[in-house]
Design an enzyme around this catalytic site. Structure first.
Site, PDB file in Angstrom:
ATOM      1  N   LYS A 186       0.851  -1.200   0.000  1.00  0.00           N
ATOM      2  CA  LYS A 186       0.000   0.000   0.000  1.00  0.00           C
ATOM      3  C   LYS A 186       0.892   1.257   0.000  1.00  0.00           C
ATOM      4  CE  LYS A 186      -3.138  -3.106   0.160  1.00  0.00           C
ATOM      5  NZ  LYS A 186      -4.110  -3.530   1.156  1.00  0.00           N
TER       6      LYS A 186
HETATM    7  C1  LIG Z   1      -4.998  -4.743   1.495  1.00  0.00           C
HETATM    8  C2  LIG Z   1      -6.454  -4.567   1.595  1.00  0.00           C
HETATM    9  C3  LIG Z   1      -7.162  -4.921   2.751  1.00  0.00           C
HETATM   10  C4  LIG Z   1      -6.545  -5.642   3.902  1.00  0.00           C
HETATM   11  O1  LIG Z   1      -5.459  -4.952   4.431  1.00  0.00           O
HETATM   12  P1  LIG Z   1      -4.490  -5.654   5.484  1.00  0.00           P
HETATM   13  O2  LIG Z   1      -3.819  -4.495   6.148  1.00  0.00           O
HETATM   14  O3  LIG Z   1      -3.535  -6.497   4.693  1.00  0.00           O
HETATM   15  O4  LIG Z   1      -5.307  -6.453   6.413  1.00  0.00           O
HETATM   16  C5  LIG Z   1      -8.518  -4.643   2.790  1.00  0.00           C
HETATM   17  N1  LIG Z   1      -9.146  -4.071   1.743  1.00  0.00           N
HETATM   18  C6  LIG Z   1      -8.497  -3.731   0.622  1.00  0.00           C
HETATM   19  C7  LIG Z   1      -9.246  -3.080  -0.496  1.00  0.00           C
HETATM   20  C8  LIG Z   1      -7.126  -3.995   0.497  1.00  0.00           C
HETATM   21  O5  LIG Z   1      -6.489  -3.699  -0.633  1.00  0.00           O
END
Ligand SMILES: *Cc1c(COP(=O)(O)O)cnc(C)c1O
Length: 420
Positions: free
Chosen positions: A211
């Site tokens: 991210k």
């Molecule tokens: C990555 C992601 C999540 C989950 O995030 P984590 O921090 O890995 O638990 C949830 N929703 C979306 C749209 C994502 O891309």
């Protein structure tokens, strides 16, 4: 068909974190200090995040999956309830609702942007009510770093008495422009929330390394309602409170308060069972340091996307870069190209393998969640043609701040070769 990659060019993954010396120094400073888990760095990160996104408060937690669960549960969503989730998302948006005991009303998305709009949300609400579920919340996903049309979705939530849980895992730094409420011309940073939605408004972030900013593992919930945020915080930490809450009944009436009426130092009480979804100070140090470079990251990603738009233009109509929606200033997380694999006469797997051989990594975001075996067993086969069309054509090309301008040329040239 494909020539070997030039040996001196490094492999380009579809995404990767940018960790610099200042991040490493921030983490090692925590390791040399007194606190490893929740201490002053988590608190500092929560303040900085809330200020950055324009929310009254932020609660940091272990990851966005935990943040989603905390948000749903803090809103009191449980068995018999349903949450509207676009099918074009990561598994967690839906799974967290199910873990809270709720059903998931999968919504379709626009096949180009991959975003859930008002019409798609309305159709999902109607289907859910037909099934006898009590719809409690909309969970729009700001896919790829563009916002769902939030003013319309907030108005729908208000009209239907629903809460909003924005999944902003892709979108820290994005600004929604669809609203007209603010004096500032309706600009609303993702995370500032929609306080006019009486049933509650919370936003969820992820700090997974792919991210925009990284904690290693990390997430957060932001919001403006003090009582709702207090419940998020309490659920994150075993449902535990240090200060007795009037009307709850005390765990130990003699110990609850000292002679001055303050909580005794060892006192704690539990009003409801919670989780340990806390973030550690080690992770908070990394993500707090990264938050300081958020504008640089977002700016660099925007520049790379502008380069992609130019370099992919000659490949139209076989390849089209993500179409910008008019109602936001995006914080691009993914470069989700739309590729007509059929017209190119090359299946996606062959295109991905060909690109990989040329040193270019790609990924697919996402297999529509309603197609997953668990959900098909539960709800049968839903017809969500927008999500299926989006899935059939999407391919995420490399996008991360450390990419050089020339890397975009490399990707475009590789695509041209593999598709021709
Ligand atoms: C990555 C992601 C999540 C989950 O995030 P984590 O921090 O890995 O638990 C949830 N929703 C979306 C749209 C994502 O891309």
């Amino acid at each position: 068909m494909t020539e070997p990659p030039l040996p001196d060019l490094p492999f380009l993954p579809y995404g990767r974190q940018s960790v610099e010396e200042e991040d490493i120094a921030a983490v090692t400073a925590v390791l040399r200090g007194d606190w490893l888990t929740q201490g002053p760095t988590v608190a500092a990160f929560e303040r900085a995040l809330a200020a950055r996104v324009g929310a009254a408060e932020a609660v940091a937690c272990a990851n966005a999956t935990a943040a989603l669960r905390l948000a749903y549960s803090a809103l009191g969503i449980g068995p018999g309830d349903a949450v509207v989730v676009p099918s074009n998302t990561f598994l967690a948006t839906a799974s967290a609702a199910r873990h809270a005991g709720a059903e998931v009303a999968f919504a379709d998305v626009d096949p180009d942007s991959g975003l859930m709009g008002v019409a798609e949300a309305e159709a999902a609400i109607a289907r859910a009510r037909q099934a006898g579920w009590r719809v409690r919340a909309l969970a729009p996903v700001h896919y790829a770093g563009q916002t769902a049309p939030m003013a319309g979705l907030a108005a729908l939530a208000r009209a239907e008495g629903l809460a909003l849980v924005e999944d902003a895992a892709h979108a820290i730094g994005a600004v929604d422009l669809s609203g007209i409420r603010d004096e500032g011309g309706g600009e609303r940073p993702v995370g500032a929330g929609w306080p006019e939605v009486e049933a509650g408004s919370l936003t969820v972030f992820s700090f997974h390394p792919v991210k925009t900013i990284a904690a290693g593992e990390g997430g957060a919930v932001t919001g403006n309602d003090p009582a709702l945020m207090a419940r998020v915080r309490r659920l994150c930490n075993h449902g535990m409170m240090r200060v007795p809450e009037a009307g709850q009944g005390f765990a130990d009436p003699d110990a609850a308060l000292d002679a001055e009426g303050n909580a005794n130092p060892w006192y704690y009480e539990m009003a409801e069972p919670g989780f340990n979804h806390r973030l550690s100070d080690i992770h908070a140090a990394l993500v707090l340091s990264q938050l300081g470079r958020l504008d640089r990251f977002v700016g660099r990603r925007a520049r790379l996307m502008a380069l992609y738009a130019g370099r992919l233009a000659p490949l139209a109509p076989l390849v089209r870069p993500p179409a910008p929606v008019p109602w936001c200033r995006p914080a691009w997380h993914l470069c989700t190209a739309r590729i007509d694999f059929e017209a190119a006469g090359r299946p996606r797997a062959a295109v991905m393998a060909g690109l990989r051989a040329l040193g270019v990594g790609t990924q697919v975001h996402y297999i529509p969640v309603h197609r997953q075996p668990y959900w098909r067993r539960r709800y049968g086969d839903l017809a969500l043609p927008g999500a299926m069309s989006h899935y059939a054509h999407t391919l995420s090309l490399p996008l991360f701040p450390a990419m050089a301008d020339g890397d975009v040329d490399r990707v475009a040239a590789a695509l041209e070769r593999v598709l021709s």
